[in-house]
Design a protein around this motif. Structure first.
Motif, mmCIF file in Angstrom:
data_model
loop_
_atom_site.group_PDB
_atom_site.id
_atom_site.type_symbol
_atom_site.label_atom_id
_atom_site.label_comp_id
_atom_site.label_asym_id
_atom_site.label_seq_id
_atom_site.Cartn_x
_atom_site.Cartn_y
_atom_site.Cartn_z
ATOM 1 N N PHE A 117 24.915 -35.297 -15.259
ATOM 2 C CA PHE A 117 23.772 -35.214 -14.344
ATOM 3 C C PHE A 117 22.886 -36.432 -14.537
ATOM 4 N N GLY A 118 22.302 -36.918 -13.414
ATOM 5 C CA GLY A 118 21.310 -37.989 -13.491
ATOM 6 C C GLY A 118 21.804 -39.231 -14.202
ATOM 7 N N ASP A 119 22.906 -39.809 -13.729
ATOM 8 C CA ASP A 119 23.457 -41.034 -14.344
ATOM 9 C C ASP A 119 23.639 -40.878 -15.857
ATOM 10 N N ASN A 120 24.260 -39.774 -16.216
ATOM 11 C CA ASN A 120 24.605 -39.496 -17.625
ATOM 12 C C ASN A 120 23.398 -39.201 -18.538
ATOM 13 N N LEU A 121 22.227 -38.970 -17.948
ATOM 14 C CA LEU A 121 21.084 -38.578 -18.786
ATOM 15 C C LEU A 121 21.346 -37.228 -19.448
ATOM 16 N N LEU A 122 22.155 -36.418 -18.761
ATOM 17 C CA LEU A 122 22.422 -35.052 -19.226
ATOM 18 C C LEU A 122 23.905 -34.756 -19.044
ATOM 19 N N LYS A 123 24.498 -34.116 -20.065
ATOM 20 C CA LYS A 123 25.900 -33.680 -19.960
ATOM 21 C C LYS A 123 25.959 -32.180 -20.224
ATOM 22 N N ALA A 124 26.984 -31.549 -19.667
ATOM 23 C CA ALA A 124 27.104 -30.102 -19.833
ATOM 24 C C ALA A 124 28.565 -29.691 -19.916
ATOM 25 N N GLU A 125 28.813 -28.650 -20.704
ATOM 26 C CA GLU A 125 30.140 -28.034 -20.764
ATOM 27 C C GLU A 125 29.990 -26.537 -20.564
ATOM 28 N N VAL A 126 30.824 -25.969 -19.686
ATOM 29 C CA VAL A 126 30.801 -24.528 -19.449
ATOM 30 C C VAL A 126 31.513 -23.829 -20.600
ATOM 31 N N LEU A 127 30.812 -22.896 -21.251
ATOM 32 C CA LEU A 127 31.392 -22.172 -22.394
ATOM 33 C C LEU A 127 32.112 -20.908 -21.947
ATOM 34 N N GLU A 128 31.422 -20.111 -21.101
ATOM 35 C CA GLU A 128 32.060 -18.862 -20.648
ATOM 36 C C GLU A 128 31.388 -18.359 -19.380
ATOM 37 N N ILE A 129 32.100 -17.445 -18.711
ATOM 38 C CA ILE A 129 31.557 -16.768 -17.534
ATOM 39 C C ILE A 129 31.071 -15.397 -17.992
ATOM 40 N N ILE A 130 29.822 -15.052 -17.618
ATOM 41 C CA ILE A 130 29.265 -13.765 -18.062
ATOM 42 C C ILE A 130 29.005 -12.872 -16.852
ATOM 43 N N GLU A 131 28.247 -11.785 -17.074
ATOM 44 C CA GLU A 131 27.991 -10.827 -15.992
ATOM 45 C C GLU A 131 27.310 -11.508 -14.810
ATOM 46 N N ASP A 132 27.508 -10.954 -13.616
ATOM 47 C CA ASP A 132 26.974 -11.514 -12.354
ATOM 48 C C ASP A 132 27.646 -12.825 -11.972
ATOM 49 N N GLY A 133 28.670 -13.262 -12.733
ATOM 50 C CA GLY A 133 29.322 -14.536 -12.433
ATOM 51 C C GLY A 133 28.539 -15.743 -12.925
ATOM 52 N N ASN A 134 27.428 -15.500 -13.637
ATOM 53 C CA ASN A 134 26.679 -16.624 -14.212
ATOM 54 C C ASN A 134 27.489 -17.277 -15.330
ATOM 55 N N ARG A 135 27.125 -18.513 -15.669
ATOM 56 C CA ARG A 135 27.829 -19.253 -16.727
ATOM 57 C C ARG A 135 26.919 -19.481 -17.927
ATOM 58 N N LEU A 136 27.514 -19.502 -19.118
ATOM 59 C CA LEU A 136 26.824 -20.027 -20.297
ATOM 60 C C LEU A 136 27.265 -21.472 -20.452
ATOM 61 N N VAL A 137 26.275 -22.366 -20.498
ATOM 62 C CA VAL A 137 26.542 -23.810 -20.487
ATOM 63 C C VAL A 137 25.833 -24.452 -21.668
ATOM 64 N N LYS A 138 26.554 -25.372 -22.346
ATOM 65 C CA LYS A 138 25.965 -26.129 -23.460
ATOM 66 C C LYS A 138 25.622 -27.531 -22.961
ATOM 67 N N PHE A 139 24.348 -27.916 -23.123
ATOM 68 C CA PHE A 139 23.894 -29.239 -22.691
ATOM 69 C C PHE A 139 23.839 -30.205 -23.867
ATOM 70 N N SER A 140 24.083 -31.482 -23.593
ATOM 71 C CA SER A 140 23.881 -32.534 -24.602
ATOM 72 C C SER A 140 23.140 -33.695 -23.943
ATOM 73 N N TYR A 141 22.290 -34.376 -24.729
ATOM 74 C CA TYR A 141 21.395 -35.399 -24.171
ATOM 75 C C TYR A 141 20.732 -36.137 -25.328
ATOM 76 N N ASP A 142 20.096 -37.275 -25.007
ATOM 77 C CA ASP A 142 19.247 -37.994 -25.957
ATOM 78 C C ASP A 142 17.799 -37.813 -25.522
ATOM 79 N N GLY A 143 16.917 -37.531 -26.462
ATOM 80 C CA GLY A 143 15.502 -37.405 -26.125
ATOM 81 C C GLY A 143 15.098 -35.963 -25.887
ATOM 82 N N SER A 144 14.207 -35.756 -24.912
ATOM 83 C CA SER A 144 13.647 -34.426 -24.645
ATOM 84 C C SER A 144 14.302 -33.813 -23.412
#
Length: 348
Positions: A117-144
């Motif tokens: 996301f945002g020219d690599n300012l933010l990265k994400a990996e989908v960990l699992e699909i939970i109830e309601d079809g929502n996802r648990l996602v792990k983000f990685s980034y530098d800074g805040s």
């Protein structure tokens, strides 16, 4: 013929609303919106403007506002292996940079999928699909994380608002400070800092709670009988100074007035759980509908709510079903503006 409260159905909270009365943009200045004043005992209606709220408050009252701040929670990214575009809506922080998110299109977000996301300012990996079809996602980034969201995120405006919001701060209250909501506590959008100071100067206490508004607030009630509806859960905090101010107000015969249904639900959740108003933190899925006996609240400042929503059920519990349905009929006739960027109602 009066309705039997025990047999209220979702369809009993429907009303006809012309599309043009759904406010698409916030009014300027904030406190120029209209204000319907409703007496919950008699059903009497007065028409005013929001800056006139000072004429309806009394010295010794206590206003309770929700200081939750909306996350710019809608972010657009690219799937690393295919370059496909995807939309993430951040719903809940699970800790350790793991978030519960809503993904669209969902088929692009299988477990193991990676996104930028945002020219690599933010990265994400989908960990699992939970109830309601929502996802648990792990983000990685530098800074805040929240600074990056401020740069790349968009406000998660409700689906009935079609116009682009030019200024992100107009979907925040002027007193917002605790980041975490997926939607604004919109009753507070009418206050300016100057108006709040006027309220304080007249001897009204102004206190805060925090309830992070979930996206479930926009979910329609699909159950035929309202008692079959399952509420979503939201996190709240009621600090000691607010509890003390409320208890002092009650002791001195003043009124406790919630600004917004979120503040109302926080106060009533604590009063129900603790048996009194005291410092408290937790999760609530309280569902307030006609027949509910209020334990903390004397009045409510709120917006006009969607037909068949849990929020119109809540205000009907406070002011009476017949009074509310009549007030909404009058609001449509008088061409009040409805929903998040719309006009306000003071139930006293």
């Amino acid at each position: 013929m009066p309705l039997d409260l025990k047999d209220l159905k979702t369809k009993d909270f429907a009303y006809d609303l012309p599309k043009e009365l759904i406010a698409q943009t916030p009014i300027e200045p904030r406190d120029a919106s209209r204000l319907m004043v409703l007496d919950k005992e008699t059903g009497k209606i007065e028409h005013a403007h929001f800056h006139d709220i000072v004429n309806f408050l009394h010295p010794g009252d206590c206003l309770v506002l929700n200081d939750s701040r909306v996350l710019p929670a809608r972010i657009y990214g690219i799937k690393e292996d295919t370059g496909a575009r995807v939309e993430f809506l951040l719903l809940r922080n699970r800790g350790n940079d793991i978030w519960e998110v809503l993904c669209g299109p969902g088929k692009r977000a299988k477990p193991g999928s990676k996104f930028t996301f945002g020219d690599n300012l933010l990265k994400a990996e989908v960990l699992e699909i939970i109830e309601d079809g929502n996802r648990l996602v792990k983000f990685s980034y530098d800074g805040s994380f929240f600074s990056i969201l401020d740069q790349i995120g968009q406000m998660p405006l409700p689906p009935y608002i079609k116009k682009k919001l030019e200024n992100k701060e107009r979907y925040q209250t002027v007193y917002s400070r605790e980041v975490g909501s997926a939607a604004a506590p919109t009753a507070g959008l009418h206050f300016t800092k100057e108006l709040l100071q006027k309220v304080r100067d007249m001897g009204v206490k102004v206190e805060f709670v925090t309830l992070h508004v979930g996206l479930g607030t926009f979910r329609p009630v699909t159950a035929e009988h309202i008692t079959d509806h399952q509420m979503h859960s939201e996190h709240y905090e009621l600090p000691k100074e607010t509890a003390d101010a409320i208890n002092e107000t009650k002791k001195n015969g003043g009124r406790v007035i919630a600004v917004g249904t979120t503040s109302c639900r926080t106060l009533e959740s604590v009063a129900t759980k603790e048996g009194c108003i005291k410092e408290s933190e937790g999760w609530t899925d309280i569902f307030i509908y006609p027949g509910y006996q209020f334990k903390a609240l004397d009045g409510l400042i709120t917006n006009f709510h969607l037909p068949e929503s849990t929020l119109i059920m809540l205000v009907s519990a406070l002011a009476g079903y017949d009074h509310i349905m009549n007030a909404y009929k009058v609001a449509v006739e008088e061409k009040y503006r409805f929903f998040s960027f719309g006009d306000a109602m003071f139930i006293h």
